[in-house]
Design an enzyme around this catalytic site. Structure first.
Site, PDB file in Angstrom:
ATOM      1  N   ARG A  50       0.819  -1.220   0.000  1.00  0.00           N
ATOM      2  CA  ARG A  50       0.000   0.000   0.000  1.00  0.00           C
ATOM      3  C   ARG A  50       0.853   1.270   0.000  1.00  0.00           C
ATOM      4  NH1 ARG A  50      -4.351  -0.639   4.677  1.00  0.00           N
ATOM      5  NH2 ARG A  50      -2.412  -1.081   5.731  1.00  0.00           N
ATOM      6  N   HIS A 180       8.712 -22.695   6.892  1.00  0.00           N
ATOM      7  CA  HIS A 180      10.109 -22.493   6.479  1.00  0.00           C
ATOM      8  C   HIS A 180      11.067 -23.457   7.183  1.00  0.00           C
ATOM      9  CE1 HIS A 180      10.385 -19.958  10.101  1.00  0.00           C
ATOM     10  NE2 HIS A 180      11.687 -20.047   9.989  1.00  0.00           N
ATOM     11  N   LYS A 184      15.009 -25.795   5.980  1.00  0.00           N
ATOM     12  CA  LYS A 184      16.314 -25.762   6.657  1.00  0.00           C
ATOM     13  C   LYS A 184      17.106 -27.012   6.267  1.00  0.00           C
ATOM     14  CE  LYS A 184      14.680 -22.971  10.533  1.00  0.00           C
ATOM     15  NZ  LYS A 184      15.418 -21.724  10.623  1.00  0.00           N
ATOM     16  N   GLU A 218      14.563 -19.832  21.316  1.00  0.00           N
ATOM     17  CA  GLU A 218      14.895 -18.547  20.695  1.00  0.00           C
ATOM     18  C   GLU A 218      15.382 -17.572  21.750  1.00  0.00           C
ATOM     19  OE1 GLU A 218      12.324 -17.371  17.185  1.00  0.00           O
ATOM     20  OE2 GLU A 218      10.850 -18.129  18.591  1.00  0.00           O
ATOM     21  N   ASP A 237       1.937 -20.564  17.257  1.00  0.00           N
ATOM     22  CA  ASP A 237       2.996 -19.929  16.466  1.00  0.00           C
ATOM     23  C   ASP A 237       4.089 -20.918  16.051  1.00  0.00           C
ATOM     24  OD1 ASP A 237       4.269 -17.554  15.378  1.00  0.00           O
ATOM     25  OD2 ASP A 237       5.743 -17.750  16.991  1.00  0.00           O
ATOM     26  N   HIS A 242       5.930 -25.770  12.947  1.00  0.00           N
ATOM     27  CA  HIS A 242       7.346 -26.162  12.869  1.00  0.00           C
ATOM     28  C   HIS A 242       7.660 -27.433  13.681  1.00  0.00           C
ATOM     29  CE1 HIS A 242       7.548 -22.314  11.057  1.00  0.00           C
ATOM     30  NE2 HIS A 242       7.780 -21.598  12.134  1.00  0.00           N
ATOM     31  N   LYS A 340      10.440 -18.392  23.707  1.00  0.00           N
ATOM     32  CA  LYS A 340      11.133 -17.146  23.376  1.00  0.00           C
ATOM     33  C   LYS A 340      11.927 -16.712  24.595  1.00  0.00           C
ATOM     34  CE  LYS A 340       8.357 -15.660  19.586  1.00  0.00           C
ATOM     35  NZ  LYS A 340       9.255 -15.976  18.477  1.00  0.00           N
TER      36      LYS A 340
END
Ligand code: BG6
Length: 488
Positions: A50, A180, A184, A218, A237, A242, A340
């Site tokens: 946008r 994703h 890997k 993480e 998430d 994953h 996290k």
């Protein structure tokens, strides 16, 4: 330089082109493929967003973000400028009616004979709208492909709605659902290790394996994604996609071939065999955590509530004892853990073998064998075996790793997962993308656990940033006489 299998010329439209994922991952990945000579010269990359930009200023944005996200990529500046010449920009609000999509239509003119790809790096709420507009604007040819970034929905019902809506325009064969983690290197290597070696498969079952651990730790917090993350949490998430995908690749039966559907059918069987966790088991088999303030890499960081600016019961850490109810894996727990703001960024799969039946060298000698597949940061495979410590004066047994460090064995730069996945889309290879029934099965399992947590109520356990998560996670394994593999 390695030889790369050429891909056909393509027109790639990236929706959400000014967003974080595009600038951080997609454009750097495309740049690397270009520099390696894999992108045919007729190909075009059309960024859509946008923001009021023109092609020149968008190229400038991609150029600047390259410095941040692909430093060192450009040894040859002229080649990098060449890459920018393949990029165009179209300013478009995708919720606008199809008759306002003329600029994209124009940008895609003369694309006959090229593979046409629409990459949706937008808010997931827009997936169906974009698919519909593409159809109305006459841009979605029968062989055009669509790439969907996660999250696809936030539960089974909403994910079905997205897949139904997108499915009305794009066939399953042309729908590439990205996870994703499947791009890997070590993850792909799991299949090669298992099925290109004679040594591994015969010991890959409950007969010899004690348990499996999957850790995705993480260091980062929610990094400005608080609004999305707080509605999501670690289970949606990370685990639903994953970690379950990693579990599938460890647990699946040998596919008949490397064809996409052969692999995906075997993954689906694993997901279907995954034992549901209801309220009766959730306390013993799961741990939810939320980070508080602490130190990560010596740096003071705030707690989750301070980061998002309000109190919340969303989990930023989860540990699960998962079980796969089939002949191969009955009685072998798969301990999954992700969080996290943990002590170190580390993703790995640990396959721990059973103890020897007899302790000839004394009860404390050595340790059970372990195969450790490290996804990041330093990809590689280590097989921990017991050997005799050299020297006289008794026989000391010690576990040492047989080290298959990829950095030592191969001199190639390690490509980012997106490089592989983007080129697979162009080639039409769906092996590393999730089929719709896999996504459904994973959501079905996650929904049941989320409902169990809801029914039980309560807050996630606090853990200090920089730690290995709440102590309850260690206790969960301790009750089974096991421990997380957390090397110093
Ligand atoms: C994404 C999650 O899918 O994966 C993020 O939404 C997470 O929350 C990221 O940080 C982790 O990916 P990687 O490749 O850095 O391990």
């Amino acid at each position: 330089m390695a030889e790369f299998i050429p891909v056909p010329p393509f027109d790639l439209v990236v929706f959400g082109a000014t967003g974080d994922l595009s600038l951080r991952k997609l454009f750097p990945a495309l740049l690397h493929r270009f520099l390696d000579g894999q992108i045919p010269p007729q190909s075009r990359i059309i960024g859509v967003a946008r923001s009021e930009l023109d092609t020149a200023s968008f190229r400038q944005l991609v150029h600047e973000s390259r410095g941040k996200f692909a430093p060192g990529a450009c040894v040859d500046e002229a080649k990098c400028s060449d890459f920018l010449q393949h990029i165009e920009y179209v300013q478009l609000d995708v919720s606008a009616p199809a008759d306002q999509w003329g600029a994209l239509n124009t940008a895609l003119a003369n694309g006959q004979g090229k593979v046409r790809i629409f990459y949706l790096s937008t808010m997931p709420q827009l997936f169906v709208t974009v698919a519909e507009r593409l159809a109305e604007a006459g841009l979605a040819a029968p062989d055009s492909r669509i790439v969907l970034e996660k999250p696809i929905g936030r539960d089974l019902a909403s994910s079905r709605a997205v897949n139904d809506g997108v499915g009305r325009v794009f066939s399953e064969q042309n729908t590439f659902r990205i996870d994703h983690y499947l791009g890997k290197e070590t993850v792909q290597n799991l299949l090669v290790l298992r099925f290109a070696n004679m040594l591994i498969e015969p010991v890959w079952s409950r007969a010899t394996i004690d348990h499996v651990q999957v850790t995705v730790a993480e260091e980062i917090g929610v990094e400005g994604r608080g609004e999305y993350y707080d509605k999501s949490g670690a289970l949606r998430d990370m685990v639903q996609n994953h970690l379950l995908q990693l579990l599938c690749l460890v647990a699946l039966e040998s596919p008949n071939s490397m064809e996409a559907d052969a692999i995906r059918t075997e993954k689906l069987k694993v997901l279907s065999a995954l034992r549901r966790i209801g309220p009766a088991d959730a306390v013993a088999k799961t741990v939810r955590g939320q980070y508080r303030a602490g130190l990560v890499n010596g740096e003071a960081v705030p707690g989750y509530a301070d980061e998002i600016g309000r109190r919340s019961d969303t989990e930023t850490f989860v540990a699960i004892k998962a079980e796969v109810d089939n002949w191969r894996w009955a009685g072998v727990p798969f301990y999954l853990r992700t969080g996290k703001r943990m002590g170190a960024r580390r993703s790995e799969v640990v396959v721990q073998f059973k103890d020897t039946p007899v302790h000839m060298f004394g009860p404390q000698a050595g340790a059970p064998d372990r195969l450790v597949l490290r996804l990041q940061p330093d990809e590689g495979v280590r097989l921990w075996l017991n050997v005799k410590e050299p020297g006289p004066g008794g026989l000391r047994v010690r576990a040492v790793p047989l080290n298959l460090s990829f950095a030592d064995a191969f001199t190639l730069r390690y490509p980012d997962a997106y490089e592989r996945l983007l080129m697979d889309v162009v080639r039409g290879n769906l092996s590393l993308f999730m089929r719709r029934d896999e996504v459904d099965a994973a959501w079905g399992w996650a929904d049941e656990l989320l409902a169990a947590w809801d029914a039980l109520g309560g807050e996630p356990h606090p853990y200090a940033s920089g730690s290995n998560g709440p102590t309850q996670s260690a206790l969960m394994l301790d009750r089974d006489g096991r421990a997380w593999w957390d090397p110093e």
